[in-house]
Design an enzyme around this catalytic site. Structure first.
Site, PDB file in Angstrom:
ATOM      1  N   HIS A 103       0.833  -1.203   0.000  1.00 42.28           N
ATOM      2  CA  HIS A 103       0.000   0.000   0.000  1.00 42.28           C
ATOM      3  C   HIS A 103       0.868   1.254   0.000  1.00 42.28           C
ATOM      4  CE1 HIS A 103      -3.238  -2.719   0.848  1.00 42.28           C
ATOM      5  NE2 HIS A 103      -2.765  -3.027   2.045  1.00 42.28           N
ATOM      6  N   GLU A 120      -1.856  -0.083   8.211  1.00 46.27           N
ATOM      7  CA  GLU A 120      -2.855  -0.941   8.839  1.00 46.27           C
ATOM      8  C   GLU A 120      -2.218  -1.807   9.910  1.00 46.27           C
ATOM      9  OE1 GLU A 120      -4.454  -3.457   5.747  1.00 46.27           O
ATOM     10  OE2 GLU A 120      -2.455  -3.979   5.028  1.00 46.27           O
ATOM     11  N   HIS A 178       3.137  -7.534   1.913  1.00 42.08           N
ATOM     12  CA  HIS A 178       2.468  -8.436   2.837  1.00 42.08           C
ATOM     13  C   HIS A 178       1.381  -9.228   2.122  1.00 42.08           C
ATOM     14  CE1 HIS A 178       0.052  -4.761   2.710  1.00 42.08           C
ATOM     15  NE2 HIS A 178      -0.993  -5.512   3.020  1.00 42.08           N
ATOM     16  N   ARG A 198      -1.182  -4.802  -6.287  1.00 39.75           N
ATOM     17  CA  ARG A 198      -0.864  -6.232  -6.292  1.00 39.75           C
ATOM     18  C   ARG A 198       0.449  -6.491  -7.034  1.00 39.75           C
ATOM     19  NH1 ARG A 198      -6.182  -6.704  -8.509  1.00 39.75           N
ATOM     20  NH2 ARG A 198      -7.747  -6.833  -6.859  1.00 39.75           N
TER      21      ARG A 198
END
Length: 324
Positions: A103, A120, A178, A198
Site C-alpha cells: 500500500h 494498517e 504483505h 498487487r
C-alpha cells in the site's frame, strides 16, 4: 440534540476470490458467495456502514460525521486530507491466500483523487495449525532484485513468510509487502483507504473468470525496501484490567485488554474510541449505568468522543482503538 451513545453498524460484506464463510461464526448474516471482508465500520465511497441501534438507526456513518462533527468524533477524529472518518474497521476470512500486495503512503503521487495511503494492523482472531502470512522482504532485497524476481517468476523467493497463531498482532506501515494466507481470521484496523497494489496473485482467475490486474510499477515505486517500521508481537499474558499497546502509528493506536468483571473507562474530547470484541461476551454501560448493550465476539462499536464514562463487564478480550 441526540446524546452520544455507542454505535453499532450494519456491516458491508464483500465477496472475494479468497474468502469463505467463517465470518458467520460471529453471528453475522452473510450473503451468498465467498465472503472475504466484513467492513464493520466504514465511511468510504466503496462501503459506508449504517447505524442499527438507537436514535440514529438507519443513518450512515458519513451523515453522522456531517451532522455531529467533532462533538461525536473528537477534535482529531477526521482525516485532514478528505474530511472523512479516518479509520476503516474490517473482519477478514482468509479461506485462500490473498494476493501479495503493498500500500502507498499519503504522499504518493499516484494515489487516486481523495484517497489516503494505507497503514494498517492485523490482530489474528483464529488460525489453523501451520497457518502463515507474508510479512516483508528477505534481508537485502532492493528494487532491482524485486524487478528481476518478478521477471523470472520467482517473487516468492524475495518474501519473508512467518507462522501465525491466534493472538498475534502485526503492524503494517505503508510500503510493507504483505499477504494474509489461507486459514486465518483477522481483525484489521487501517487508514480509511481502499488502495491496494498487487505484486503477485498466483496466476489465478478472479470472480469474473479473468486474471486480476497487477500493479507492478506502482508497487515497485511504493515498497519501503529498507523497511517502514513493521513490528509483530505476541500479546498473551495480559492481566484483567491491563491494556497492552499492540500497534502505534500516526493514524491509530490499538490496545488489547482483558475484561473479567466490571471495568470503568472513559472517552476523551480528542478522539472517538472503537471497540472490537475479539472473543467472549459481556455488556457495555453508559449514562451513569442506566443504558447498556450486550456484547459478543466479533462485534465492533464506535464510541463517540463525547460519550464520557462507560463500563465494560463480562469475560472478553477487547481491542481498543483511537486516533493519537
Amino acid at each position: 440534540m441526540t446524546q452520544p451513545y455507542p454505535l453499532l453498524f450494519q456491516p458491508e460484506m464483500k465477496e472475494r476470490i479468497w474468502g469463505g464463510r467463517a465470518l458467520a461464526q460471529f453471528g453475522l448474516k452473510l450473503p451468498e458467495g465467498s465472503i472475504g471482508e466484513g467492513w464493520m465500520i466504514g465511511d468510504h465511497p466503496n462501503g459506508t456502514t449504517s447505524i442499527v441501534n438507537g436514535p440514529l438507526a438507519g443513518i450512515g456513518l458519513d451523515a453522522v460525521r456531517e451532522q455531529h462533527g467533532p462533538e461525536w468524533f473528537g477534535t482529531k477524529g477526521f482525516s485532514e486530507r478528505n474530511g472523512r472518518f479516518p479509520l476503516l474497521i474490517k473482519l477478514l476470512d482468509c479461506n485462500d491466500d490473498l494476493s501479495v500486495q503493498v500500500h502507498p503512503t499519503d504522499s504518493y503521487e499516484g494515489l487516486p483523487h481523495g484517497e489516503l495511503g494505507k497503514t494498517e494492523m492485523w490482530y489474528i482472531l483464529d488460525a489453523k495449525p501451520g497457518a502463515t502470512i507474508v510479512y516483508g522482504l528477505q534481508d537485502g532485497i532492493d528494487r532491482a532484485d524485486m524487478e528481476a524476481a518478478i521477471a523470472e517468476g520467482r517473487i516468492m523467493d524475495t518474501l519473508r513468510v512467518v507462522p501465525v497463531e491466534a493472538g498475534d498482532a502485526f503492524y503494517i506501515p505503508a510500503g510493507t509487502v504483505h499477504a494474509l494466507c489461507s486459514g486465518v481470521v483477522v481483525a484489521e484496523i487501517q487508514q480509511n483507504s481502499d488502495t491496494t497494489y498487487r505484486l503477485y496473485d498466483y496466476d489465478r482467475p478472479g470472480l469474473d473468470g479473468k486474471l486480476r490486474e497487477l500493479h507492478i510499477e506502482d508497487s515497485l515505486n511504493v515498497i519501503a525496501y529498507e523497511g517502514a517500521g513493521a513490528q509483530r508481537m505476541k500479546t498473551g499474558g495480559i492481566q484483567p484490567g491491563e491494556w497492552l499497546t499492540i500497534a502505534s502509528s500516526p493514524y491509530f493506536i490499538v490496545e488489547k485488554g482483558i475484561v473479567d468483571g466490571p471495568l470503568s473507562l472513559a472517552t476523551t474530547p480528542e478522539s472517538f474510541v472503537i471497540l472490537v470484541v475479539a472473543d467472549g461476551d459481556g455488556t457495555i454501560r453508559w449514562n451513569d449505568g442506566v443504558d447498556h448493550l450486550p456484547l459478543r465476539s466479533g462485534q465492533c462499536l464506535l464510541l463517540p468522543a463525547g460519550l464520557g464514562e462507560y463500563a465494560l463487564d463480562g469475560t472478553m478480550t477487547v481491542l481498543r482503538s483511537m486516533v493519537p
